[in-house]
Design a protein around this motif. Structure first.
Motif, PDB file in Angstrom:
ATOM      1  N   UNK A  36       0.840  -1.204   0.000  1.00 28.42           N
ATOM      2  CA  UNK A  36       0.000   0.000   0.000  1.00 28.42           C
ATOM      3  C   UNK A  36       0.872   1.250   0.000  1.00 28.42           C
ATOM      4  N   UNK A  37       1.945   1.243   0.779  1.00 28.85           N
ATOM      5  CA  UNK A  37       2.864   2.384   0.780  1.00 28.85           C
ATOM      6  C   UNK A  37       3.605   2.494  -0.549  1.00 28.85           C
TER       7      UNK A  37
ATOM      8  N   UNK B 290      -1.118   6.309   3.626  1.00 28.82           N
ATOM      9  CA  UNK B 290      -0.958   7.691   4.089  1.00 28.82           C
ATOM     10  C   UNK B 290       0.523   8.051   4.175  1.00 28.82           C
ATOM     11  N   UNK B 291       1.321   7.131   4.722  1.00 31.81           N
ATOM     12  CA  UNK B 291       2.763   7.366   4.832  1.00 31.81           C
ATOM     13  C   UNK B 291       3.393   7.545   3.458  1.00 31.81           C
TER      14      UNK B 291
ATOM     15  N   UNK C  24       5.191  10.963   2.124  1.00 33.47           N
ATOM     16  CA  UNK C  24       6.576  10.920   1.642  1.00 33.47           C
ATOM     17  C   UNK C  24       6.739  11.689   0.332  1.00 33.47           C
ATOM     18  N   UNK C  25       5.712  11.696  -0.497  1.00 33.32           N
ATOM     19  CA  UNK C  25       5.802  12.368  -1.798  1.00 33.32           C
ATOM     20  C   UNK C  25       5.275  13.803  -1.770  1.00 33.32           C
TER      21      UNK C  25
ATOM     22  N   UNK D  30      -2.211  16.352   7.119  1.00 32.41           N
ATOM     23  CA  UNK D  30      -1.667  15.766   5.890  1.00 32.41           C
ATOM     24  C   UNK D  30      -2.728  15.028   5.094  1.00 32.41           C
ATOM     25  N   UNK D  31      -3.985  15.064   5.567  1.00 31.75           N
ATOM     26  CA  UNK D  31      -5.039  14.328   4.870  1.00 31.75           C
ATOM     27  C   UNK D  31      -6.363  15.089   4.949  1.00 31.75           C
TER      28      UNK D  31
END
Length: 383
Positions: free
Chosen positions: A160-161, A209-210, A214-215, A267-268
């Protein structure tokens, strides 16, 4: 005995004093400074800057920040330019109709960004639904992202990441900064869910989410409070999830609650569905429900990020409410942004309804100012 040299003694004493002074200065200058009043935190500075920017905005520009609209084509033609100007658009969502080649999308997003920054003074959210599987825009030119169901069935949450990083990197190159994913519904149709198990969904969504973080891409958990049990496609018409509140809290709502408490809310986003949940609100769909968005999502779960409605042009809303009313209903109920994605006339009706309410209702003005400040602060966090 020899008589002491008085002058030599004086010079020696002076030399010792000078050296002592130099030494004291040397060590004082390099030692940690004593504790004193702390300067303003980054958050406080951004809050002040957001408030300053919002105070300078006209009512028209503020209402534009509350909306995310769609455009008709692959370029901003005269009609598209007029639409951006009419709605004072603060945010845009793209679909396949807007996307031909990576180079064309880069040019389009740059034009959107430049146009909106010039009008509002802040960056736009430029969004996409890029979930993977059957929900994948610009399929021929985009990495072949598998469905969430496929990723979940692998049993490897690291996938998923990995796919979130792949997706996020590709979107960033296109000039897109928001992805309306991951889906955290339990068992949605069209292979859109990681699992029927709330714990598994939480684990895989945490990794996604991580990856997006990261991007540097905002992600969005959807579709609150969870639409895995619906039988009618909300694009076509409304539907109800008739589970008890206790069952919803233990099942469909659990991934949202877990992730809100464990992740950085800034962040979301959270996208709220246009499905009805009678156990939570017997009268209204979630995207216009104060008990669901304000009482449950904000107050009970403590969510601090942005709340965005699902598309108001879906049959679940458009067949039952006027566009002039829907935006106002959503903002009053707790949404920060309203999606109207397709027809220019519907976007204008929604904008006009919000602006009319803003100009005539002091309580609504205060609410809008609060929400626009939250939106601008979130944007400043990204810049």
């Amino acid at each position: 005995m020899k008589k002491p040299n008085t002058k030599s003694g004086i010079f020696l004493a002076l030399a010792i004093l000078v050296l002592a002074a130099i030494g004291a200065w040397f060590f004082w200058d390099r030692s940690p400074s004593p504790a004193g009043p702390a300067g303003p935190s980054k958050g406080a500075v951004q809050e002040d800057e957001a408030s300053r920017l919002v105070a300078k905005m006209s009512p028209e520009v503020k209402i534009g920040q509350l909306m995310m609209i769609g455009l008709a084509g692959t370029t901003i033609d005269d009609q598209g330019q007029r639409q951006l100007e009419y709605c004072h658009a603060g945010n845009v969502i793209l679909f396949d109709r807007n996307m031909d080649t990576p180079e064309q999308v880069q040019h389009l997003t740059k034009k959107i960004d430049t146009t909106i920054r010039k009008k509002s003074g802040v960056m736009p959210f430029i969004a996409l639904d890029q979930e993977g599987g059957q929900v994948l825009r610009m399929r021929k030119a985009f990495p072949p992202v598998p469905s969430e169901q496929s990723i979940g069935q692998s049993g490897q949450s690291a996938q998923a990441k990995q796919w979130a990083v792949t997706t996020g990197d590709a979107l960033k190159k296109l000039g897109i900064n928001v992805n309306f994913a991951p889906v955290v519904d339990l068992g949605s149709q069209a292979e859109r869910s990681y699992s029927l198990d709330p714990g598994v969904v939480t684990q895989f969504a945490h990794e996604a989410i991580a990856g997006y973080e990261q991007t540097g891409i905002w992600c969005s958990l959807k579709h609150f409070p969870g639409i895995g049990k619906v039988k009618t496609d909300p694009h076509i018409d409304g539907d109800s999830v008739n589970s008890s509140k206790d069952d919803l809290m233990k099942q469909d709502l659990k991934p949202f609650e877990n992730l809100i408490k464990s992740e950085d809310n800034q962040k979301m986003f959270i996208m709220v569905s246009n499905v009805t949940f009678p156990a939570l609100d017997p009268n209204l769909p979630a995207c216009v429900s104060k008990p669901i968005m304000t009482d449950l999502l904000r107050n009970t779960f403590g969510y601090q990020g942005l709340i965005v409605s699902d598309d108001m042009e879906m049959g679940a809303m458009a067949k039952h409410y006027a566009f002039a009313d829907m935006g106002v209903m959503a903002i009053k109920a707790g949404a920060d942004m309203v999606l109207v994605c397709h027809e220019y006339a519907h976007e204008r009706e929604t904008y006009d309804g919000l602006l009319k309410e803003y100009k005539s209702n002091a309580e609504f003005r205060a609410l809008v100012d609060e929400k626009v400040t939250r939106i601008v602060r979130t944007k400043l966090n990204h810049q």
